[in-house]
Design a protein around this motif. Sequence first.
Motif, mmCIF file in Angstrom:
data_model
loop_
_atom_site.group_PDB
_atom_site.id
_atom_site.type_symbol
_atom_site.label_atom_id
_atom_site.label_comp_id
_atom_site.label_asym_id
_atom_site.label_seq_id
_atom_site.Cartn_x
_atom_site.Cartn_y
_atom_site.Cartn_z
ATOM 1 N N UNK A 1 0.553 -1.240 -0.068
ATOM 2 C CA UNK A 1 0.563 0.227 0.181
ATOM 3 C C UNK A 1 0.461 1.053 -0.099
ATOM 4 N N UNK A 2 1.761 1.472 1.423
ATOM 5 C CA UNK A 2 3.162 2.692 0.400
ATOM 6 C C UNK A 2 3.740 2.269 -0.194
ATOM 7 N N UNK A 3 3.778 1.672 -1.317
ATOM 8 C CA UNK A 3 4.875 1.696 -2.163
ATOM 9 C C UNK A 3 3.636 2.210 -3.571
ATOM 10 N N UNK A 4 2.788 1.590 -3.292
ATOM 11 C CA UNK A 4 1.557 2.030 -4.239
ATOM 12 C C UNK A 4 1.071 3.600 -4.084
ATOM 13 N N UNK A 5 0.327 3.830 -3.239
ATOM 14 C CA UNK A 5 0.730 5.206 -2.933
ATOM 15 C C UNK A 5 1.180 5.582 -3.514
ATOM 16 N N UNK A 6 2.629 5.503 -3.034
ATOM 17 C CA UNK A 6 3.882 6.797 -3.426
ATOM 18 C C UNK A 6 4.299 6.524 -4.963
ATOM 19 N N UNK A 7 4.195 5.283 -5.879
ATOM 20 C CA UNK A 7 3.952 4.964 -6.887
ATOM 21 C C UNK A 7 2.701 5.892 -7.740
ATOM 22 N N UNK A 8 1.812 5.709 -7.154
ATOM 23 C CA UNK A 8 0.546 6.519 -7.901
ATOM 24 C C UNK A 8 0.486 7.485 -8.270
ATOM 25 N N UNK A 9 1.297 8.718 -6.511
ATOM 26 C CA UNK A 9 1.039 9.732 -6.799
ATOM 27 C C UNK A 9 2.442 10.390 -7.573
ATOM 28 N N UNK A 10 3.257 9.740 -7.882
ATOM 29 C CA UNK A 10 4.193 9.845 -8.262
ATOM 30 C C UNK A 10 4.874 10.098 -9.455
ATOM 31 N N UNK A 11 3.938 8.629 -10.402
ATOM 32 C CA UNK A 11 4.113 8.160 -11.847
ATOM 33 C C UNK A 11 2.889 8.443 -12.322
ATOM 34 N N UNK A 12 1.618 8.294 -11.343
ATOM 35 C CA UNK A 12 0.617 7.406 -11.833
ATOM 36 C C UNK A 12 -0.026 5.936 -11.957
ATOM 37 N N UNK A 13 0.917 5.577 -11.836
ATOM 38 C CA UNK A 13 0.466 3.893 -11.966
ATOM 39 C C UNK A 13 0.868 3.538 -10.752
ATOM 40 N N UNK A 14 -0.088 3.294 -10.067
ATOM 41 C CA UNK A 14 0.297 2.208 -8.703
ATOM 42 C C UNK A 14 -0.237 0.958 -8.502
ATOM 43 N N UNK A 15 -1.037 0.166 -9.217
ATOM 44 C CA UNK A 15 -1.715 -0.843 -9.577
ATOM 45 C C UNK A 15 -0.231 -1.632 -8.636
ATOM 46 N N UNK A 16 1.044 -1.812 -10.027
ATOM 47 C CA UNK A 16 2.049 -3.229 -9.611
ATOM 48 C C UNK A 16 1.985 -3.977 -8.611
ATOM 49 N N UNK A 17 2.391 -3.138 -7.187
ATOM 50 C CA UNK A 17 2.915 -3.320 -5.180
ATOM 51 C C UNK A 17 2.001 -4.474 -5.165
ATOM 52 N N UNK A 18 0.520 -3.951 -5.284
ATOM 53 C CA UNK A 18 -0.500 -5.056 -4.526
ATOM 54 C C UNK A 18 -0.978 -5.724 -6.108
ATOM 55 N N UNK A 19 -0.782 -5.493 -7.135
ATOM 56 C CA UNK A 19 -0.862 -7.060 -8.048
ATOM 57 C C UNK A 19 0.049 -8.099 -7.415
ATOM 58 N N UNK A 20 1.359 -7.486 -7.053
ATOM 59 C CA UNK A 20 2.438 -9.025 -6.967
ATOM 60 C C UNK A 20 1.785 -9.339 -5.703
ATOM 61 N N UNK B 1 2.175 -10.743 -13.892
ATOM 62 C CA UNK B 1 3.536 -10.791 -13.562
ATOM 63 C C UNK B 1 3.677 -9.892 -15.500
ATOM 64 N N UNK B 2 3.252 -10.178 -16.499
ATOM 65 C CA UNK B 2 3.034 -9.243 -17.292
ATOM 66 C C UNK B 2 2.496 -8.004 -17.397
ATOM 67 N N UNK B 3 2.110 -7.587 -17.043
ATOM 68 C CA UNK B 3 1.898 -6.621 -17.223
ATOM 69 C C UNK B 3 2.563 -5.955 -16.473
ATOM 70 N N UNK B 4 3.023 -6.334 -14.750
ATOM 71 C CA UNK B 4 3.439 -5.640 -13.793
ATOM 72 C C UNK B 4 5.258 -5.151 -14.719
ATOM 73 N N UNK B 5 5.392 -6.292 -15.763
ATOM 74 C CA UNK B 5 6.717 -6.184 -15.881
ATOM 75 C C UNK B 5 7.094 -5.332 -17.021
ATOM 76 N N UNK B 6 5.588 -4.699 -17.600
ATOM 77 C CA UNK B 6 5.322 -3.679 -18.451
ATOM 78 C C UNK B 6 4.899 -2.491 -18.129
ATOM 79 N N UNK B 7 4.674 -2.399 -16.557
ATOM 80 C CA UNK B 7 4.276 -0.838 -15.984
ATOM 81 C C UNK B 7 5.926 -0.364 -15.701
ATOM 82 N N UNK B 8 7.048 -1.439 -14.865
ATOM 83 C CA UNK B 8 8.053 -1.123 -14.991
ATOM 84 C C UNK B 8 8.928 -0.728 -15.561
#
Length: 242
Positions: free
Chosen positions: A131-150, A224-231
């Motif tokens: 949740x912390x990483x998702x909030x951080x990523x979502x606020x700074x890059x607009x892509x916050x889904x990967x941490x929760x999906x993992x 995992x494929x979508x998370x890789x793409x987002x990274x």
Amino acid sequence: MELSLLQLLLASLLVAFGCFIQGALGFGLALAVAPLLFLIHPDLVPGPVLFLAMVISVIILWRNRAGLAIGEMGSALLGRVPGMLLALWVLSFATSTLLSLILGGAVLLGVAASLSRWHITPTRNTLITAGLLSGFMGTSTSIGGPPMALVYQNARGDQVRANLGGFFLVGTVMSLAGLTLLGHYGHHELLLSLALTPAALAGLALSRHAIGWVDAGRLRPALLALCTLSGVAVIIDGLLAL
């Protein structure tokens, strides 16, 4: 500048596609379409995208409600708030390029860890961290889904969609409230959001036909494929900003 009919049509097609992905996997709307929507018209991002994500999150949460775990969602939201605040603080002095490289690398490391023997499960600690990483990523890059999906990669499909839906619902409401207070979401953005809502609902409705295929042993590889793409996308975005 108002959208032309062609711009509205292209944006609607993109939104339908993004909502189709999010309806089937639990996340992916912003990752799939936000950059292209920005190219069509800057006013489409982030407000209207957040509005559409809020609308479809309600529906996704409702139709997968049997898989919702309130306690797990609470733990993730507990981490989201400090993640958002941390991102706002870091953005005050860090370059967008550095942030993109660090965050993109972190997502790819998470995918690598998932492919190893390390079994990630939705415990209280992992959910707060995600949740912390998702909030951080979502606020700074607009892509916050990967941490929760993992964290939920090994869960049932309805659990993934329900808990991500609940998490994103609360998160988008918070973000829209902040944008509104800061004057970045008003009458114009609301009209754009409403104009794209039919396309979002259509894409979400079509996603029902993909759920059975995704849940038949293909959910984890797809996540995992979508998370890789987002990274990779976040890293490329950072490099292009050099």
